[in-house]
Design a protein around this motif. Structure first.
Motif, PDB file in Angstrom:
ATOM      1  N   ILE A 196       3.603   8.840  -0.432  1.00  0.00           N
ATOM      2  CA  ILE A 196       3.356   7.931   0.693  1.00  0.00           C
ATOM      3  C   ILE A 196       4.387   8.164   1.794  1.00  0.00           C
ATOM      4  N   PHE A 197       5.649   8.292   1.404  1.00  0.00           N
ATOM      5  CA  PHE A 197       6.733   8.527   2.363  1.00  0.00           C
ATOM      6  C   PHE A 197       6.489   9.808   3.163  1.00  0.00           C
ATOM      7  N   ASP A 198       5.984  10.845   2.487  1.00  0.00           N
ATOM      8  CA  ASP A 198       5.823  12.159   3.115  1.00  0.00           C
ATOM      9  C   ASP A 198       4.529  12.315   3.919  1.00  0.00           C
ATOM     10  N   LEU A 199       3.656  11.309   3.871  1.00  0.00           N
ATOM     11  CA  LEU A 199       2.424  11.403   4.650  1.00  0.00           C
ATOM     12  C   LEU A 199       2.737  11.451   6.147  1.00  0.00           C
ATOM     13  N   LYS A 200       1.880  12.104   6.888  1.00  0.00           N
ATOM     14  CA  LYS A 200       2.026  12.157   8.341  1.00  0.00           C
ATOM     15  C   LYS A 200       0.838  11.471   9.003  1.00  0.00           C
ATOM     16  N   THR A 201       0.454  10.337   8.410  1.00  0.00           N
ATOM     17  CA  THR A 201      -0.651   9.539   8.932  1.00  0.00           C
ATOM     18  C   THR A 201      -0.220   8.080   8.967  1.00  0.00           C
ATOM     19  N   ALA A 202      -1.099   7.241   9.484  1.00  0.00           N
ATOM     20  CA  ALA A 202      -0.799   5.821   9.589  1.00  0.00           C
ATOM     21  C   ALA A 202      -0.668   5.156   8.226  1.00  0.00           C
ATOM     22  N   ALA A 203      -1.154   5.820   7.171  1.00  0.00           N
ATOM     23  CA  ALA A 203      -1.068   5.254   5.823  1.00  0.00           C
ATOM     24  C   ALA A 203       0.312   5.420   5.207  1.00  0.00           C
ATOM     25  N   ASN A 259       0.067  -2.219   6.097  1.00  0.00           N
ATOM     26  CA  ASN A 259      -1.311  -2.169   5.612  1.00  0.00           C
ATOM     27  C   ASN A 259      -1.445  -1.505   4.244  1.00  0.00           C
ATOM     28  N   LEU A 260      -0.346  -1.099   3.639  1.00  0.00           N
ATOM     29  CA  LEU A 260      -0.403  -0.527   2.304  1.00  0.00           C
ATOM     30  C   LEU A 260      -0.834  -1.584   1.293  1.00  0.00           C
ATOM     31  N   THR A 261      -1.414  -1.152   0.210  1.00  0.00           N
ATOM     32  CA  THR A 261      -1.762  -2.085  -0.856  1.00  0.00           C
ATOM     33  C   THR A 261      -0.491  -2.570  -1.542  1.00  0.00           C
ATOM     34  N   LEU A 288       6.394   2.783  -2.843  1.00  0.00           N
ATOM     35  CA  LEU A 288       7.257   3.248  -1.752  1.00  0.00           C
ATOM     36  C   LEU A 288       8.679   2.722  -1.931  1.00  0.00           C
ATOM     37  N   ILE A 289       8.806   1.458  -2.270  1.00  0.00           N
ATOM     38  CA  ILE A 289      10.133   0.877  -2.490  1.00  0.00           C
ATOM     39  C   ILE A 289      10.830   1.558  -3.656  1.00  0.00           C
ATOM     40  N   GLU A 290      10.064   1.876  -4.701  1.00  0.00           N
ATOM     41  CA  GLU A 290      10.649   2.557  -5.858  1.00  0.00           C
ATOM     42  C   GLU A 290      11.206   3.918  -5.452  1.00  0.00           C
ATOM     43  N   TYR A 291      10.508   4.608  -4.554  1.00  0.00           N
ATOM     44  CA  TYR A 291      11.003   5.901  -4.076  1.00  0.00           C
ATOM     45  C   TYR A 291      12.255   5.728  -3.213  1.00  0.00           C
TER      46      TYR A 291
END
Length: 595
Positions: free
Chosen positions: A354-361, A579-581, A588-591
């Protein structure tokens, strides 16, 4: 083989196995110790901050003199605190500063004692505001370079009141003087002391009463930029005997949380609005000299028509340039703290995606990942530090727009930045810092002939053409757009730095003004973030940040919403990941714990 020989062989084999087992256990224990935070018996667990950060470095960081001169040490030892006890009775821990048992001065971490024996001055170093303790399940963990949970305004206000009390009546001053001078002091000695204390109080009382906001900055925050501006332009450049220009001192009402120091020397820019370039030791010196002028370095520049700056910035200047260099070297060694507890590896792996995505997600990596930044006369490139307007509190920009009378510095300056009778406080600071460094390290550039001194253009040309590229880069160390955006501007100019997030778990509360208590809250829309929360040392490992309830020294922080984004306390902005689930947020927090 006879019986004795066989028994001897079995004996040797058995003890060889035992010896190997003991050696193996020792090696395993050594590995465990290397991976386990260094625990100080009975009190503090030192979190792992890398192999380069050793105990000897830690102790030096806590006490390295940088040139700050707050008050004579003998004076503060003779003062009474608010409760009638000696002011230093608890080593200032009542304000959130951390005890330093490695020193015999009675001063906490980040407070220094320097000067000749019997005439020592108490000062401050960056460790006072950038060393942090957090508490989990009754255990205290030390984060070197972390944002402090201390109340600087309360400390200075009480110091001001303590000196006022000592001056209030002849008997009070006599008792104070006796503690310092001894029972056999002469009247002449007492008068000299009284004169010195009067000057100190006149200057500092003017600074404190005009600077401090009524509501207070609270624990873990400080309007550092305003205090640097006020200290330098309000106390140091006046034409009167005390150097005061009282009207230059404005309310310091844009508090920010202390940033973390690890990787500070690697990032492209420093200061929350990113106005200080970074990337080599010279620029690091610029950053640190501005800081020490703000925490009470002595500074009394004087006009000098034969200087290329038209001023002498080293007269009465207490800045410890060697000490500033040593402090920067120590800061470079501080590694990001490693999460000292267990975490869910599978969840963290999902969070990394999730951190490495390059989108709004997701998309955190675009602003907060490690990427190559500028090369500024260094073999090592900086880490890119994007300056972005993400809708957060804008109050600090009102501070950057402030102007002041230039006093003794009128007509001085660096090329293309000559100061008139009035100038931005930012430009007065830039001129003072750059001029001080240039004169300290390159004095042969400092003098002009009588003919050259008559012409500012000649001085500018001389300076620009005679400096090396590295020296010339000093002139651009501080940069600020010609027009600072006004409050209410919607042009996207209220930009703050987006830092690499290594060790972010140890830096709560979040946003530049410390208006969001946990990473879990930061992933909520601003309308759902806490309106008020408690600030203290207790830590929440799940939400990653400040625990909801605090004990010991703590305070309540009241925030405002997006309708008051210029309040200094707005929790608005940086609505990324909202907007993440719920599971994605947990991942994400765990990472982020692992960075």
């Amino acid at each position: 083989m006879n019986t004795k020989t066989a028994d001897s062989a079995r004996w040797i084999k058995r003890w060889s196995i035992i010896a190997l087992a003991v050696l193996g256990i020792a090696l395993i224990a050594a590995i465990v110790l290397l991976r386990t935070p260094d625990k100080k018996p009975g009190s503090i667990t030192y979190v792992d901050q890398g192999a380069s950060w050793r105990q000897v470095d830690r102790e030096a960081f806590y006490t390295q003199d940088q040139g700050s001169r707050v008050i004579p040490l003998a004076w503060i030892r003779a003062l009474d605190g608010p409760n009638g006890q000696p002011f230093l009775a608890d080593g200032l821990t009542r304000y959130g500063y951390l005890a330093n048992p490695a020193t015999d001065t009675g001063l906490p971490i980040g407070f220094t004692s320097s000067g000749p024996l019997g005439s020592e001055m108490m000062g401050m170093t960056c460790a006072a505001c950038h060393t942090r303790d957090i508490e989990v399940e009754g255990q205290t963990y030390r984060i070197d370079g972390g944002p402090a949970i201390s109340d600087f305004q309360a400390f200075l206000s009480d110091l001001d009141a303590a000196v006022a009390k000592a001056l209030a009546t002849p008997s009070a001053f006599d008792a104070f003087a006796t503690k310092i001078l001894g029972a056999g002091a002469t009247e002449a000695q007492k008068r000299a002391l009284r004169g010195a204390v009067d000057i100190w109080y006149d200057r500092q009382h003017t600074l404190f009463t005009r600077s401090f906001p009524k509501e207070g900055w609270g624990l873990g925050r400080l309007d550092a930029v305003s205090m640097i501006f006020n200290r330098l332009t309000g106390l140091d450049i006046g034409t009167g005997p005390n150097g005061i220009i009282a009207d230059n001192i404005q309310t310091a009402d844009a508090p920010v949380r202390y940033p973390f120091l690890w990787n500070a020397a690697r990032q492209d820019f420093t200061q929350w609005p990113g106005f200080a370039e970074n990337g080599n030791d010279l620029l690091g010196l610029v950053r640190n000299l501005g800081e020490v002028y703000g925490v009470f370095a002595a500074f009394s520049p004087q006009p000098d028509p034969h200087s290329i700056f038209k001023a002498n910035f080293l007269v009465g200047n207490s800045a410890n340039f060697d000490g500033l260099g040593l402090a920067e070297g120590l800061i470079k060694k501080i590694g990001a703290p490693r999460w000292p507890w267990s975490h869910d590896r599978q969840s963290a792996e999902r969070g990394k995606r999730i951190f490495d995505l390059k989108t709004a997600a997701g998309g955190c990596v675009e602003c907060h990942g490690i990427a190559k930044g500028a090369m500024r006369f260094s073999l090592t490139p900086t880490w890119r530090t994007p300056l972005l307007d993400v809708g957060t509190d804008t109050r600090e920009y009102a501070v950057l727009a402030r102007t002041a009378s230039t006093g003794v510095l009128s007509g001085t300056g660096i090329p293309l930045k000559r100061l008139g009778p009035k100038a931005r406080q930012f430009d007065i600071l830039a001129t003072s810092v750059v001029g001080s460094i240039a004169q300290n390290y390159w004095p042969f550039h400092g003098k002009l002939t009588a003919a050259e001194a008559m012409s500012e253009a000649a001085a500018d040309t001389f300076l620009k053409t005679s400096l090396s590229p590295i020296q010339a880069s000093l002139l651009n160390a501080y940069h600020l757009d010609a027009e600072v955006p006004a409050q209410g501007d919607t042009s996207g100019k209220f930009r703050y730095e987006a830092r690499v997030l290594e060790g972010i778990w140890a830096a709560a509360p979040y946003l530049h003004n410390g208006s969001v208590p946990t990473l879990a809250d930061l992933l909520k829309p601003a309308s759902q973030r806490p309106v008020r929360f408690e600030v203290g040392r207790r830590y929440d490992k799940t939400a990653v940040g400040l625990a909801a309830t605090q004990t010991g020294l703590h305070a309540t922080r009241q925030t405002t919403g997006c309708d008051r984004v210029d309040s200094g306390n707005s929790r608005c902005g940086h609505e990324y990941g909202t907007n993440l689930t719920p599971q994605q947020k947990l991942d994400l927090i765990e990472y982020l714990k692992t960075l």
